[in-house]
Design an enzyme around this catalytic site. Structure first.
Site, PDB file in Angstrom:
ATOM      1  CB  ALA A  68      -8.518 -10.305  -2.243  1.00  0.00           C
ATOM      2  CD  GLN A  69      -5.090 -10.329   3.770  1.00  0.00           C
ATOM      3  OE1 GLN A  69      -5.423  -9.130   3.922  1.00  0.00           O
ATOM      4  NE2 GLN A  69      -3.863 -10.664   3.482  1.00  0.00           N
ATOM      5  CB  SER A 111      -2.714  -7.176  -7.715  1.00  0.00           C
ATOM      6  OG  SER A 111      -1.790  -6.330  -7.077  1.00  0.00           O
ATOM      7  CD  GLU A 113       2.222  -5.514  -4.160  1.00  0.00           C
ATOM      8  OE1 GLU A 113       2.919  -6.358  -3.568  1.00  0.00           O
ATOM      9  OE2 GLU A 113       2.568  -4.331  -4.272  1.00  0.00           O
ATOM     10  CE1 TYR A 134      -3.946  -9.109  -2.529  1.00  0.00           C
ATOM     11  CE2 TYR A 134      -2.021  -8.154  -3.601  1.00  0.00           C
ATOM     12  CZ  TYR A 134      -3.394  -8.262  -3.477  1.00  0.00           C
ATOM     13  OH  TYR A 134      -4.221  -7.534  -4.304  1.00  0.00           O
TER      14      TYR A 134
HETATM   15  N1  GDD Z   1       0.272  -0.060   4.378  1.00  0.00           N
HETATM   16  C1  GDD Z   1       1.411   0.601   4.624  1.00  0.00           C
HETATM   17  N2  GDD Z   1       1.596   1.169   5.871  1.00  0.00           N
HETATM   18  N3  GDD Z   1       2.367   0.715   3.657  1.00  0.00           N
HETATM   19  C2  GDD Z   1       3.476   1.410   3.915  1.00  0.00           C
HETATM   20  C3  GDD Z   1       3.706   2.012   5.169  1.00  0.00           C
HETATM   21  C4  GDD Z   1       2.719   1.883   6.183  1.00  0.00           C
HETATM   22  O1  GDD Z   1       2.850   2.369   7.314  1.00  0.00           O
HETATM   23  N4  GDD Z   1       4.907   2.668   5.116  1.00  0.00           N
HETATM   24  C5  GDD Z   1       5.402   2.479   3.893  1.00  0.00           C
HETATM   25  N5  GDD Z   1       4.559   1.709   3.158  1.00  0.00           N
HETATM   26  C6  GDD Z   1       4.794   1.255   1.774  1.00  0.00           C
HETATM   27  C7  GDD Z   1       4.634  -0.233   1.572  1.00  0.00           C
HETATM   28  O2  GDD Z   1       5.791  -0.944   2.033  1.00  0.00           O
HETATM   29  C8  GDD Z   1       4.432  -0.308   0.073  1.00  0.00           C
HETATM   30  O3  GDD Z   1       5.673  -0.302  -0.591  1.00  0.00           O
HETATM   31  C9  GDD Z   1       3.690   0.999  -0.243  1.00  0.00           C
HETATM   32  O4  GDD Z   1       3.814   1.835   0.920  1.00  0.00           O
HETATM   33  C10 GDD Z   1       2.210   0.844  -0.565  1.00  0.00           C
HETATM   34  O5  GDD Z   1       1.632   0.046   0.440  1.00  0.00           O
HETATM   35  P1  GDD Z   1       0.036  -0.172   0.507  1.00  0.00           P
HETATM   36  O6  GDD Z   1      -0.675   1.118   0.484  1.00  0.00           O
HETATM   37  O7  GDD Z   1      -0.226  -1.094   1.658  1.00  0.00           O
HETATM   38  O8  GDD Z   1      -0.320  -0.858  -0.876  1.00  0.00           O
HETATM   39  P2  GDD Z   1       0.390  -2.055  -1.675  1.00  0.00           P
HETATM   40  O9  GDD Z   1       1.098  -1.449  -2.852  1.00  0.00           O
HETATM   41  O10 GDD Z   1       1.168  -2.941  -0.790  1.00  0.00           O
HETATM   42  O11 GDD Z   1      -0.871  -2.902  -2.178  1.00  0.00           O
HETATM   43  C11 GDD Z   1      -2.051  -2.253  -2.650  1.00  0.00           C
HETATM   44  O12 GDD Z   1      -2.012  -2.127  -4.055  1.00  0.00           O
HETATM   45  C12 GDD Z   1      -2.018  -3.355  -4.790  1.00  0.00           C
HETATM   46  C13 GDD Z   1      -1.991  -3.013  -6.279  1.00  0.00           C
HETATM   47  O13 GDD Z   1      -0.655  -2.840  -6.662  1.00  0.00           O
HETATM   48  C14 GDD Z   1      -3.242  -3.100  -2.190  1.00  0.00           C
HETATM   49  O14 GDD Z   1      -4.448  -2.414  -2.481  1.00  0.00           O
HETATM   50  C15 GDD Z   1      -3.274  -4.437  -2.902  1.00  0.00           C
HETATM   51  O15 GDD Z   1      -4.448  -5.151  -2.527  1.00  0.00           O
HETATM   52  C16 GDD Z   1      -3.257  -4.178  -4.419  1.00  0.00           C
HETATM   53  O16 GDD Z   1      -3.256  -5.390  -5.120  1.00  0.00           O
END
Ligand code: GDD
Length: 313
Positions: A68-69, A111, A113, A134
């Site tokens: 995936a992206q 996911s 999400e 996404y």
């Molecule tokens: N990446 C990122 N970077 N997230 C941040 C930051 C930052 O600097 N600061 C705060 N966050 C917050 C995001 O706004 C989000 O609410 C949370 O941290 C988690 O972000 P991510 O680690 O990027 O993961 P995600 O929850 O958006 O998505 C991941 O999990 C999903 C499963 O629920 C990814 O792995 C997806 O591909 C996956 O489907």
């Protein structure tokens, strides 16, 4: 995990000018035509013909679509591409199985999400409300997976996985961004950490336990959809606090926030209810987010130590 279980594993690699296979470099590749082990093939979820050819040639017993992206924030910048790969890529792969008539069991990496703004706890019957390109693409892939099961009687499963992390997590996902920064700050290689919304809450589990759940879905008698989660939640702020504390630092002295890392729409709170996976797959997680943070900080200290000594990662 599949190699450890004795599988012959075939993986698809996207062509790119610079190699980005560091996370699988430690796995020895088998010679073409040789049985067992790991085999890599050029392919792309945007390329239907290549997928049909590959499924026909390899005739896999099981297919795990983890491609995936997968970065939620980036999907707002490249929504079309995200839809093509994360959404339509799944129908291309399902159709490759269907069209080639190969008897493959199919796992779709759905996911948490997809639940988006629907309040926790979330389980298999909880209504979806996606909050990003996404998540919309994942929802399309989810229903396509259900539809191929219902339409053609194919053995297709959705694993609705909540966030799952490990030291191999990409550096721009929040847990790894935090634990890498903690290690580098600890060793004097970095001085601050800039994050977006630190109030967001996630149900973070340990990836090696989650792949076991994926595998169990495809070994079950009947295909179905399952939530995989710990049932525990913490904020990004909490994860910072525990990660910095692991090296004796106070996170508030190092973490800054910048709206540039915030998303146009946020998923505020995820807590999964994995009762169905426990009942039907006998699957239960053991690692909770505090231990996960410590595992990741420890691994990143090792890596940062190499960086400090001028060694390759
Ligand atoms: N990446 C990122 N970077 N997230 C941040 C930051 C930052 O600097 N600061 C705060 N966050 C917050 C995001 O706004 C989000 O609410 C949370 O941290 C988690 O972000 P991510 O680690 O990027 O993961 P995600 O929850 O958006 O998505 C991941 O999990 C999903 C499963 O629920 C990814 O792995 C997806 O591909 C996956 O489907």
């Amino acid at each position: 995990m599949l190699l450890d279980k004795g599988y012959e594993v075939h993986g698809i690699v996207r062509r790119s000018a610079s190699l980005n296979r560091q996370r699988i470099d430690h796995l020895p590749q088998s010679a073409p035509g040789a049985g067992g082990g790991l085999h890599l093939h050029y392919g792309d979820l945007a390329d239907a013909v290549g997928l049909v050819n590959l499924v026909r040639d390899v005739q896999p017993d099981e297919i795990y679509n983890l491609g995936a992206q997968s970065h939620v924030a980036v999907s707002f910048d490249i929504p079309d591409y995200t839809g093509q790969v994360t959404g339509l890529g799944t129908v291309k792969l399902l159709e490759a199985i269907h069209a080639s008539g190969v008897d493959s069991r199919f796992y779709q990496a759905s996911s948490s999400e997809m639940f988006g703004s629907t309040p926790p706890p979330q389980h298999e019957e909880t209504p979806f409300h996606p909050r990003s390109p996404y998540a919309c693409a994942k929802l399309y892939a989810y229903y396509t997976t259900v539809n191929y099961r219902e339409s053609y009687g194919m053995f297709t499963c959705n694993g609705i996985l909540f966030n799952h992390e490990s030291p191999r997590r990409g550096e721009n996902f929040v847990t790894r961004k935090i634990t890498r920064a903690v290690a580098r700050i600890h060793l004097g290689l970095q001085h601050e950490l800039v994050l977006g919304n630190v109030a967001a809450r996630r149900d973070w589990g340990y990836a090696p336990e989650y792949v076991e759940a994926m595998w169990r879905m495809l070994q079950h008698d009947e295909p179905a959809d399952y939530v995989v989660a710990t049932g525990d939640t913490a904020s990004v702020r909490d994860f910072c606090e525990v990660s910095f504390a692991a090296v004796g630092l106070d996170w508030q002295e190092y973490v800054k926030t910048d709206p540039r890392y915030e998303r146009p729409a946020e998923v505020p709170d995820l807590i999964g209810d994995a009762a169905k996976a426990k009942k039907l797959l006998d699957w239960e997680p053991t690692v909770r987010w505090r231990e996960l943070a410590r595992i990741m900080v420890e691994a990143d200290i090792e890596l940062a130590g190499r960086e400090a000594r001028g060694l390759a990662p």
